[in-house]
Motif scaffolding. Structure first.
Motif, short mmCIF file in Angstrom:
data_model
loop_
_atom_site.label_atom_id
_atom_site.label_comp_id
_atom_site.label_asym_id
_atom_site.label_seq_id
_atom_site.Cartn_x
_atom_site.Cartn_y
_atom_site.Cartn_z
N ASN A 89 0.78 -1.16 0.04
CA ASN A 89 0.81 0.14 0.22
C ASN A 89 0.97 1.45 0.24
OD1 ASN A 89 -1.65 2.14 0.64
ND2 ASN A 89 -3.24 0.38 1.22
N GLN A 90 0.52 1.64 -1.36
CA GLN A 90 2.08 3.06 -1.44
C GLN A 90 1.69 4.03 -0.61
OE1 GLN A 90 5.30 2.27 -2.77
NE2 GLN A 90 5.39 4.47 -2.22
N VAL A 134 -12.90 -3.09 3.63
CA VAL A 134 -14.58 -2.59 3.69
C VAL A 134 -15.49 -2.82 3.80
CG1 VAL A 134 -15.36 -0.92 2.33
CG2 VAL A 134 -13.07 -0.60 3.06
N THR A 135 -15.15 -4.22 3.07
CA THR A 135 -16.09 -5.43 3.58
C THR A 135 -17.78 -5.70 4.77
OG1 THR A 135 -14.82 -7.18 2.74
CG2 THR A 135 -15.51 -6.50 1.34
N SER A 153 -5.27 8.24 9.95
CA SER A 153 -6.05 6.67 9.24
C SER A 153 -6.61 7.50 8.44
CB SER A 153 -7.55 6.81 10.77
OG SER A 153 -8.37 8.00 10.13
N ILE A 154 -7.05 6.07 7.76
CA ILE A 154 -7.54 6.65 5.79
C ILE A 154 -8.45 5.37 5.35
CG2 ILE A 154 -5.41 5.97 5.09
CD1 ILE A 154 -5.41 8.42 2.66
N GLN A 155 -8.88 5.68 4.63
CA GLN A 155 -9.19 4.81 3.35
C GLN A 155 -9.00 4.53 2.44
OE1 GLN A 155 -13.94 4.16 3.02
NE2 GLN A 155 -13.77 3.39 1.27
N SER A 156 -7.81 2.81 1.76
CA SER A 156 -7.15 2.85 1.35
C SER A 156 -7.90 1.87 0.68
CB SER A 156 -6.04 3.59 1.88
OG SER A 156 -5.44 2.40 2.19
N SER A 157 -6.08 1.73 -0.44
CA SER A 157 -6.60 -0.14 -1.26
C SER A 157 -5.06 -0.29 -1.56
CB SER A 157 -7.36 0.61 -2.88
OG SER A 157 -8.68 0.52 -2.44
N ASN A 165 -8.37 -4.08 -2.93
CA ASN A 165 -9.13 -4.46 -2.35
C ASN A 165 -9.37 -3.05 -0.93
OD1 ASN A 165 -9.28 -7.94 -2.17
ND2 ASN A 165 -7.09 -7.36 -2.31
N ASP A 166 -10.42 -2.82 -1.07
CA ASP A 166 -10.52 -1.30 0.37
C ASP A 166 -10.18 -1.76 1.13
OD1 ASP A 166 -10.92 -0.13 -2.23
OD2 ASP A 166 -12.46 -0.70 -1.96
#
Length: 531
Positions: free
Chosen positions: A235-236, A280-281, A249-253, A258-259
């Motif tokens: 995850n760059q 996220v699922t 914190s952050i929502q990332s892929s 995959n999120d």
């Protein structure tokens, strides 16, 4: 009457749609649309709430892991510092080294000292390294770096000369004159039994979340999945933030698409990063359960509403049905004059207009619901934006009080979010009780509230704010004890042509109250004099 007219009346009767059905259908559509809007809004709000919850949870978790790990690393370094002082200034023997490692075996898998050339002087246990022994020179790059820098170092994980995947913690040895004599180093095996690995394993999460540790280069040091240890973080975005020594914190892929809801924390004493993430699922099941619950809870009410709709529609349509029947009979019987004489019966159609007005009123209620905060009952942010814009556009003098609850996060953490919600409702009630009829109270967001005071200057607003602050300070809240608030005040100026500067001034004043001790009121125009 001619057969042609009768046929037309019959066709009209057969092809026409009864008013009761039109009304029932209309109300049904409104109910379904209302249900759908409520479901969609609730679903969206629940998604946002869950996302915020997981982001905050993972960030707090990463911070806790970072703190606990940092404390342990510091304890290990202090132990090596004391050992290095003893070796440098006293007659320290191999037997002493064996006793020391037995006393500190929970910290280190092995310990050794080397002179300034990297030659091993003592080590314990003696069989710790299969290819290293006393009198041997350690020639790996990591040892050369330690000897060159002559300072305490915590290494990134590497494969040692003996073939072990480990972390090396070292401290230089100086004699009584300050002459560099070499170093002492403790090994921490990545897959071994030691305090660091036990601490990280103990912190493993219970749900689908996962936590892991990465070094300065983004290599995974610890992961509950052993196959991911010594692999590159994929995850760059997170890697860049840790490289910049940041936490958050952050929502990332990841690279596989995959999120995740990801929280991360930086460890200054090692340069490592702690990452905690949740897929996220994980929200899918709660959202599904929410939808089912809303359907189940709404169905009885929907059925009741439909039954009432049919009854009301029949009541509304009955006069018009009688009028239509009377008109048909009048025409078919040729007594149209009776229809003319009794045409005032059509005034009953005003009930249709009343229905229209009722629907308008119902839609207005929905609009009011959208303009009010669902928790506190105060006007919401959207209503505030509209109100302040109207006053600014019409150059109406007013003052603005912005306030929030001091340390509200502690209230949620200590008493739970349900009590936190009760505290928000408690504060909203006090605001309404303290405001005049012309004043407007709003929930601006979170624990922030705003009061608009029409035709009130800053000095008067200060007096009102102080009375409110003192009242809240002296009133027992749902937590069982009073809460405190901080307030910021500003007033409309003639050169204000947009609400934004006014809000920013009040926010600055509120921030000043927070920064200078909390539980106080600050007027923006007085900040410079206060400084």
């Amino acid at each position: 009457m001619s057969n042609n007219i009768k046929r037309k009346i019959t066709v009209f009767k057969q092809n026409g749609m009864k008013l009761r059905y039109v009304i029932s259908l209309l109300v049904l559509i409104v109910i379904l649309l209302t249900t759908f809007v409520n479901w969609y809004s609730s679903n969206l709000l629940f998604q946002e709430t869950l996302a915020e919850k997981y982001l905050n949870k993972n960030y707090e978790y990463a911070q806790k892991m970072s703190l606990d790990t940092s404390v342990l690393i510091d304890d290990m370094r202090i132990s090596l510092l004391n050992l290095a002082k003893t070796i440098g200034t006293e007659n320290f023997t191999q037997e002493d080294m064996d006793k020391w490692i037995r006393a500190n075996s929970s910290y280190f898998n092995s310990i050794f000292s080397a002179d300034d050339m990297g030659v091993v002087q003592m080590m314990s246990p003696l069989d710790a390294g299969k290819s290293i022994m006393i009198g041997m020179e350690i020639e790996d790059d990591m040892m050369k770096q330690f000897l060159k820098e002559k300072k305490p170092i915590v290494s990134n994980p590497y494969i040692s000369q003996a073939g072990n995947y480990l972390i090396l913690i070292s401290h230089p040895i100086f004699d009584e004159t300050g002459t560099y004599k070499g170093l002492v180093a403790g090994t921490v095996y990545i897959h071994g039994d030691n305090s660091l690995m036990r601490l990280l394993a103990k912190h493993d999460l219970l749900d689908d979340s996962s936590s892991f540790v990465v070094d300065q280069n983004g290599m995974i040091i610890f992961h509950k999945d052993p196959s991911k240890v010594n692999t590159q973080l994929d995850n760059q975005v997170i890697l860049n933030k840790l490289t910049n020594k940041k936490g958050g914190s952050i929502q990332s892929s990841d690279n596989a698409g995959n999120d995740y809801f990801t929280g991360y924390a930086y460890m200054p004493n090692t340069g490592w990063g702690i990452v905690s993430q949740t897929p996220v699922t994980i929200m899918n099941q709660p959202l599904k359960e929410l939808s089912i619950k809303m359907i189940v809870n709404s169905l009885p009410l929907l059925i009741i509403l439909l039954v009432l709709t049919v009854l009301v529609a029949n009541r509304i349509a009955s006069p018009l049905t009688r009028l239509a029947e009377f008109s048909r009979q009048s025409i078919t019987k040729g007594n149209t004059h009776e229809t003319t004489n009794k045409i005032h019966i059509k005034s009953k159609i005003t009930e249709v207009k009343q229905l229209y007005y009722d629907i308008q009123e119902h839609l207005q209620i929905l609009t009011d619901q959208n303009q009010k905060d669902g928790l506190t009952g105060l006007a919401n942010r959207r209503t505030f934006d509209s109100q302040i814009k109207e006053w600014v556009d019409h150059q109406i003098p007013f003052s603005l009080i912005m306030l929030d609850i001091d340390r509200f996060k502690k209230v949620n953490d200590t008493y739970g979010h349900l009590v936190g919600d009760d505290v928000l409702k408690f504060l909203a009630k006090l605001l309404q009780e303290s405001c005049r009829t012309n004043d407007r109270c709003f929930r601006y967001g979170g624990e922030e509230f705003i009061i608009l005071l029409k035709n009130i200057d800053a000095n008067q607003a200060y007096d009102i704010a102080e009375r409110l602050r003192i009242k809240i300070e002296q009133t027992v809240s749902p937590t069982g004890e009073p809460i405190n608030i901080s307030l910021g005040i500003t007033s409309f100026k003639e050169n204000d042509i947009h609400p934004t500067p006014i809000i920013e001034r009040a926010d600055t004043a509120l921030y000043h109250s927070k920064e200078t001790g909390r539980n106080k009121t600050t007027v923006y125009e007085q900040i410079k004099s206060l400084k």
